[in-house]
Design a protein around this motif. Structure first.
Motif, PDB file in Angstrom:
ATOM      1  N   GLU A  78       1.015  -1.167  -0.100  1.00 31.61           N
ATOM      2  CA  GLU A  78       0.150  -0.158   0.004  1.00 31.61           C
ATOM      3  C   GLU A  78       0.979   1.140  -0.015  1.00 31.61           C
ATOM      4  N   PHE A  79       1.864   1.366   0.631  1.00 30.55           N
ATOM      5  CA  PHE A  79       2.763   2.455   0.796  1.00 30.55           C
ATOM      6  C   PHE A  79       3.390   2.696  -0.761  1.00 30.55           C
ATOM      7  N   ILE A  80       3.947   1.695  -1.277  1.00 30.94           N
ATOM      8  CA  ILE A  80       4.403   1.708  -2.462  1.00 30.94           C
ATOM      9  C   ILE A  80       3.504   2.166  -3.548  1.00 30.94           C
ATOM     10  N   LYS A  81       2.498   1.905  -3.349  1.00 31.22           N
ATOM     11  CA  LYS A  81       1.430   2.412  -4.486  1.00 31.22           C
ATOM     12  C   LYS A  81       1.269   4.161  -4.189  1.00 31.22           C
ATOM     13  N   ASN A  82       1.456   4.419  -2.951  1.00 31.86           N
ATOM     14  CA  ASN A  82       1.087   5.964  -2.773  1.00 31.86           C
ATOM     15  C   ASN A  82       2.327   6.620  -2.923  1.00 31.86           C
ATOM     16  N   TYR A  83       3.462   6.055  -2.557  1.00 32.74           N
ATOM     17  CA  TYR A  83       4.967   6.707  -2.484  1.00 32.74           C
ATOM     18  C   TYR A  83       5.891   5.754  -3.518  1.00 32.74           C
ATOM     19  N   PRO A  84       5.842   5.775  -4.792  1.00 35.26           N
ATOM     20  CA  PRO A  84       6.668   4.766  -5.581  1.00 35.26           C
ATOM     21  C   PRO A  84       8.115   5.171  -5.405  1.00 35.26           C
ATOM     22  N   ASP A  85       8.427   6.715  -5.192  1.00 35.23           N
ATOM     23  CA  ASP A  85       9.723   6.973  -5.253  1.00 35.23           C
ATOM     24  C   ASP A  85      10.383   6.776  -4.061  1.00 35.23           C
ATOM     25  N   VAL A  86       9.854   6.238  -2.835  1.00 33.41           N
ATOM     26  CA  VAL A  86      10.463   6.197  -1.584  1.00 33.41           C
ATOM     27  C   VAL A  86      10.631   4.749  -1.312  1.00 33.41           C
ATOM     28  N   ARG A  87      12.016   4.303  -0.987  1.00 35.63           N
ATOM     29  CA  ARG A  87      12.198   2.798  -0.522  1.00 35.63           C
ATOM     30  C   ARG A  87      11.407   2.540   0.659  1.00 35.63           C
ATOM     31  N   ALA A  88      11.100   1.372   0.848  1.00 35.44           N
ATOM     32  CA  ALA A  88      10.645   0.615   1.904  1.00 35.44           C
ATOM     33  C   ALA A  88      11.407  -0.783   2.290  1.00 35.44           C
ATOM     34  N   TYR A  89      11.512  -0.880   3.628  1.00 31.50           N
ATOM     35  CA  TYR A  89      12.331  -2.052   3.789  1.00 31.50           C
ATOM     36  C   TYR A  89      11.838  -2.735   4.898  1.00 31.50           C
ATOM     37  N   ILE A  90      11.714  -3.844   4.822  1.00 32.61           N
ATOM     38  CA  ILE A  90      11.254  -4.890   5.697  1.00 32.61           C
ATOM     39  C   ILE A  90      12.413  -5.496   6.489  1.00 32.61           C
ATOM     40  N   THR A  91      12.500  -5.391   7.690  1.00 27.67           N
ATOM     41  CA  THR A  91      13.497  -6.261   8.381  1.00 27.67           C
ATOM     42  C   THR A  91      12.765  -7.219   9.452  1.00 27.67           C
ATOM     43  N   TYR A  92      13.571  -8.127   9.948  1.00 26.04           N
ATOM     44  CA  TYR A  92      13.201  -9.283  11.022  1.00 26.04           C
ATOM     45  C   TYR A  92      13.771  -9.303  12.023  1.00 26.04           C
ATOM     46  N   GLN A  93      13.431  -8.828  13.141  1.00 28.38           N
ATOM     47  CA  GLN A  93      13.911  -8.940  14.629  1.00 28.38           C
ATOM     48  C   GLN A  93      13.017  -9.779  15.254  1.00 28.38           C
ATOM     49  N   GLN A  94      13.704 -11.114  15.480  1.00 30.46           N
ATOM     50  CA  GLN A  94      12.586 -11.886  16.104  1.00 30.46           C
ATOM     51  C   GLN A  94      11.714 -11.567  17.413  1.00 30.46           C
ATOM     52  N   PRO A  95      10.531 -11.534  17.343  1.00 22.55           N
ATOM     53  CA  PRO A  95       9.403 -12.190  16.461  1.00 22.55           C
ATOM     54  C   PRO A  95       8.812 -11.170  15.802  1.00 22.55           C
ATOM     55  N   TYR A  96       9.646  -9.956  15.269  1.00 23.46           N
ATOM     56  CA  TYR A  96       8.712  -8.856  14.913  1.00 23.46           C
ATOM     57  C   TYR A  96       9.214  -8.609  13.267  1.00 23.46           C
ATOM     58  N   PHE A  97       8.418  -8.207  12.369  1.00 28.88           N
ATOM     59  CA  PHE A  97       8.726  -7.686  11.332  1.00 28.88           C
ATOM     60  C   PHE A  97       8.334  -6.311  11.149  1.00 28.88           C
ATOM     61  N   LYS A  98       9.592  -5.600  10.614  1.00 29.26           N
ATOM     62  CA  LYS A  98       9.382  -4.025  10.948  1.00 29.26           C
ATOM     63  C   LYS A  98       9.338  -3.507   9.317  1.00 29.26           C
ATOM     64  N   LEU A  99       8.582  -2.427   9.240  1.00 29.10           N
ATOM     65  CA  LEU A  99       8.447  -1.716   8.033  1.00 29.10           C
ATOM     66  C   LEU A  99       8.929  -0.351   8.238  1.00 29.10           C
ATOM     67  N   ARG A 100      10.039  -0.160   7.492  1.00 33.27           N
ATOM     68  CA  ARG A 100      10.717   1.313   7.624  1.00 33.27           C
ATOM     69  C   ARG A 100      10.922   1.745   6.097  1.00 33.27           C
ATOM     70  N   VAL A 101      10.683   3.187   6.059  1.00 34.01           N
ATOM     71  CA  VAL A 101      10.609   3.687   4.679  1.00 34.01           C
ATOM     72  C   VAL A 101      11.635   4.953   4.998  1.00 34.01           C
ATOM     73  N   GLY A 102      12.065   5.311   3.705  1.00 32.13           N
ATOM     74  CA  GLY A 102      12.882   6.420   3.453  1.00 32.13           C
ATOM     75  C   GLY A 102      14.359   6.236   3.744  1.00 32.13           C
ATOM     76  N   ASP A 103      15.314   7.149   3.094  1.00 38.17           N
ATOM     77  CA  ASP A 103      16.875   7.209   3.451  1.00 38.17           C
ATOM     78  C   ASP A 103      16.976   8.646   3.874  1.00 38.17           C
ATOM     79  N   PHE A 104      16.890   9.129   4.965  1.00 33.75           N
ATOM     80  CA  PHE A 104      17.305  10.617   5.410  1.00 33.75           C
ATOM     81  C   PHE A 104      18.520  10.359   6.156  1.00 33.75           C
ATOM     82  N   ILE A 105      19.439  11.369   5.711  1.00 38.42           N
ATOM     83  CA  ILE A 105      20.703  11.601   6.557  1.00 38.42           C
ATOM     84  C   ILE A 105      20.465  12.469   7.843  1.00 38.42           C
ATOM     85  N   GLU A 106      19.604  13.373   7.533  1.00 36.45           N
ATOM     86  CA  GLU A 106      19.203  14.328   8.786  1.00 36.45           C
ATOM     87  C   GLU A 106      17.951  14.126   9.318  1.00 36.45           C
TER      88      GLU A 106
END
Length: 133
Positions: free
Chosen positions: A74-102
């Motif tokens: 759903e996020f990618i449909k609305n913001y196709p130019d922003v990267r979205a990352y899923i990570t897994y830290q047991q037992p949770y899947f985390k969705l994080r978006v963007g690459d911001f230096i500041e």
């Protein structure tokens, strides 16, 4: 028997010699394996994909994998130019978006998406290249 074995090993070593580049610079003759030249030529490409400490907006942390992947779609449909990352830290899947230096840039983006995708800022390693993977 030993002589035959030595002759076979010597012939294999001569046949298996690596390809070499020869470069002459003044009185110096440099002989190097072609693999070294290949590595030197690809080095700038490897440096483009570096990551640095920065910030991302975390949208969800859930043990439900499907929920996290659906939200990513759903996020990618609305913001196709922003990267979205899923990570897994047991037992949770985390969705994080963007690459911001500041952090200020991450806050501005969070404010833009907050009505549709509420989230919070988290420190993370972010990609420095602008190309989308």
């Amino acid at each position: 028997m030993r002589i035959t074995l030595c002759v076979i090993l010597l012939s294999f070593s001569l046949l298996a010699s690596a390809q070499q580049d020869t470069v002459v610079r003044g009185n110096l003759k440099i002989i190097q394996d072609t693999a070294i030249t290949t590595l030197i030529n690809t080095r700038p490409v490897l440096q483009q994909n570096q990551s640095v400490r920065g910030f991302r907006v975390q949208l969800v942390s859930s043990p439900n994998r499907k929920e996290v992947y659906d939200l990513k779609s759903e996020f990618i449909k609305n913001y196709p130019d922003v990267r979205a990352y899923i990570t897994y830290q047991q037992p949770y899947f985390k969705l994080r978006v963007g690459d911001f230096i500041e952090r200020t840039a991450a806050n501005q983006f969070r404010d833009i998406i907050n009505s549709q995708f509420p989230g919070f800022i988290v420190p993370d390693n972010v990609n420095t290249n602008s190309d989308k993977e």
